[in-house]
Scaffold this active site. Structure first.
Site, PDB file in Angstrom:
ATOM      1  N   CYS A  34      36.707  27.825  42.893  1.00 15.98           N
ATOM      2  CA  CYS A  34      36.108  28.476  44.148  1.00 15.98           C
ATOM      3  C   CYS A  34      36.284  27.109  45.225  1.00 15.98           C
ATOM      4  O   CYS A  34      35.011  26.409  44.817  1.00 15.98           O
ATOM      5  CB  CYS A  34      34.814  29.262  43.735  1.00 15.98           C
ATOM      6  SG  CYS A  34      34.740  30.919  42.483  1.00 15.98           S
ATOM      7  N   GLN A 232      46.611  44.842  43.110  1.00 14.32           N
ATOM      8  CA  GLN A 232      46.539  43.773  43.672  1.00 14.32           C
ATOM      9  C   GLN A 232      44.007  43.357  43.147  1.00 14.32           C
ATOM     10  O   GLN A 232      44.354  44.192  42.302  1.00 14.32           O
ATOM     11  CB  GLN A 232      45.655  43.962  44.910  1.00 14.32           C
ATOM     12  CG  GLN A 232      46.567  44.557  46.127  1.00 14.32           C
ATOM     13  CD  GLN A 232      46.990  42.869  46.584  1.00 14.32           C
ATOM     14  OE1 GLN A 232      46.176  42.129  46.393  1.00 14.32           O
ATOM     15  NE2 GLN A 232      47.860  43.150  47.576  1.00 14.32           N
ATOM     16  N   CYS A 357      48.850  37.124  52.092  1.00 10.82           N
ATOM     17  CA  CYS A 357      48.362  36.149  51.061  1.00 10.82           C
ATOM     18  C   CYS A 357      48.117  35.148  51.627  1.00 10.82           C
ATOM     19  O   CYS A 357      47.624  34.119  50.875  1.00 10.82           O
ATOM     20  CB  CYS A 357      48.141  36.310  50.578  1.00 10.82           C
ATOM     21  SG  CYS A 357      49.495  36.101  49.190  1.00 10.82           S
TER      22      CYS A 357
END
Length: 406
Positions: A34, A232, A357
């Site tokens: 992250c 996905q 993406c």
């Protein structure tokens, strides 16, 4: 479609202000998964909006990014590597960024809660059943990875045990105990990967419990998901993403549509309800097998799926004098190569809907397409992966020779 989609956009815009704040991750610095954990969710969306504006803004005005109402625990697929510490403790988690050092993780704020619980249970069972874990240095040991997939709409759960060897000591007792502790699991598969590779899954599989697949519902259509199927990771935002892509195409029911990089047929089958004919292309034979099954599951008769290179297939269509009205393309992060893009240009569809993406490689591809007869008409960013630096974009391109709106 338009009214429903607009409603979602409004909900998500309001949600930006309500997104939970103040959550902390104890391993964020070690994990590296992250990249934007230090930012509030509203700040993350501003960062991603600025990124897309910078990369794609010269082609067309970029619409406001669509965020999530609840940007946590959105990953329906969770994979964990298994190993030992120097002290001999069995651990599971993710590889530290740019290394093969495992960061121990029991729970993650962006991963599915139930998947995390199952992985922790398996780690405990490995110890109680006195099984070994895989050592990449010696290439010996039993359990290498665990992969968990959950259907958010169906609540079906698949567990894939990736092992270094086929022999599974106390297999029946292990599976029985795992199902006793987690009766919500609907299928368990053993996958064997004994190669020195960065790939998680190997070629050999054995179904240990259930059907060997799960199903989920996306945009009203049902899809079969096998261990190797691409589906996905964030199904909540995928519905927003695909809804925008189909909205951009302005399908009237008379079109012939190509779904390049079709995978298990998700966007193509969803769009097929509004077209005359849908042709999906994919080089992965397992994915095409799933796509054909998915068409049957949804009683769709105007779609066909072909195991072939999409670029070569489109060139053959051109040589045979065939045409397509719309091409949906959703390439991997590396984008499309010049050969594929040239084949799209040769087929010359009226519209190209480019889902990406990676806006950096999409920028490169858009430069090529806009220099060869197409113009960008719409750009919509969607936040598929909150707290990471990744952002998805949907871009509509149309032939320069055609009036907009045809």
């Amino acid at each position: 479609m338009n009214k429903q989609q607009n409603k979602k956009v409004i909900v998500n815009k309001n949600a930006v202000k309500k997104a939970p704040q103040g959550n902390k991750c104890p391993v964020s610095k070690k994990c590296g998964g992250c990249q934007l954990w230090n930012l509030s969710y509203e700040e993350q969306l501003k960062f991603k909006q600025a990124k897309v504006n910078k990369l794609l803004g010269n082609f067309h005005k970029v619409s406001n990014i669509i965020g999530m109402e609840h940007p946590f625990h959105y990953r329906n697929k969770v994979q964990a590597a298994f190993g030992r510490t120097r002290g001999g403790e069995i651990i599971s988690g993710v590889y530290q960024s740019s290394t093969h050092n495992i960061v121990k993780i029991d729970s993650c704020l962006i991963e599915d809660k139930k998947a995390d619980e199952i992985i922790v249970t398996i780690r405990k069972l490995i110890k109680s059943f006195k099984l070994t874990v895989f050592d990449e240095r010696t290439m010996k040991g039993f359990l290498r990875h665990v992969l968990v997939k959950r259907g958010f709409k169906t609540n079906e759960i698949m567990v894939v045990l990736v092992t270094g060897v086929i022999n599974f000591p106390s297999k029946n007792a292990f599976i029985k105990e795992l199902l006793k502790l987690h009766p919500e699991i609907t299928t368990i598969v053993q996958n064997v990967n004994n190669k020195f590779t960065s790939m998680i899954l190997g070629d050999r599989e054995e179904v240990l419990f259930g059907n060997g697949y799960i199903e989920d519902i996306l945009c009203g259509s049902r899809f079969r998901i096998s261990p190797k199927s691409f589906y996905q990771i964030n199904p909540i935002q995928t519905e927003v993403l695909y809804g925008k892509a189909i909205e951009f195409a302005e399908l009237k029911g008379t079109e012939r549509v190509i779904d390049a990089y079709c995978g298990i047929g998700t966007i193509g089958l969803i769009a097929s309800k509004n077209v005359k004919e849908l042709i999906g292309c994919e080089v992965n034979s397992d994915a095409i097998k799933d796509a054909k099954i998915n068409a049957k599951i949804n009683n769709i008769e105007n779609a066909k799926f072909i195991c072939a290179d999409a670029g070569e297939f489109m060139l053959k269509m051109k040589e045979s004098g065939e045409k397509a009205d719309v091409v949906f393309m959703d390439p991997p992060r590396a984008g499309s190569d010049r050969k594929f893009l040239s084949s799209v240009l040769a087929l010359a569809p009226e519209k190209i809907v480019y889902i990406s993406c990676n806006p950096e490689t999409q920028q490169r591809d858009l430069f090529y397409l806009t220099k060869n007869g197409y113009k960008v008409k719409k750009i919509q960013p969607v936040d598929m992966f909150p707290y990471t630096s990744h952002v998805e974009t949907v871009v509509l391109l149309q032939q320069l020779s055609l009036p907009y709106g045809k």
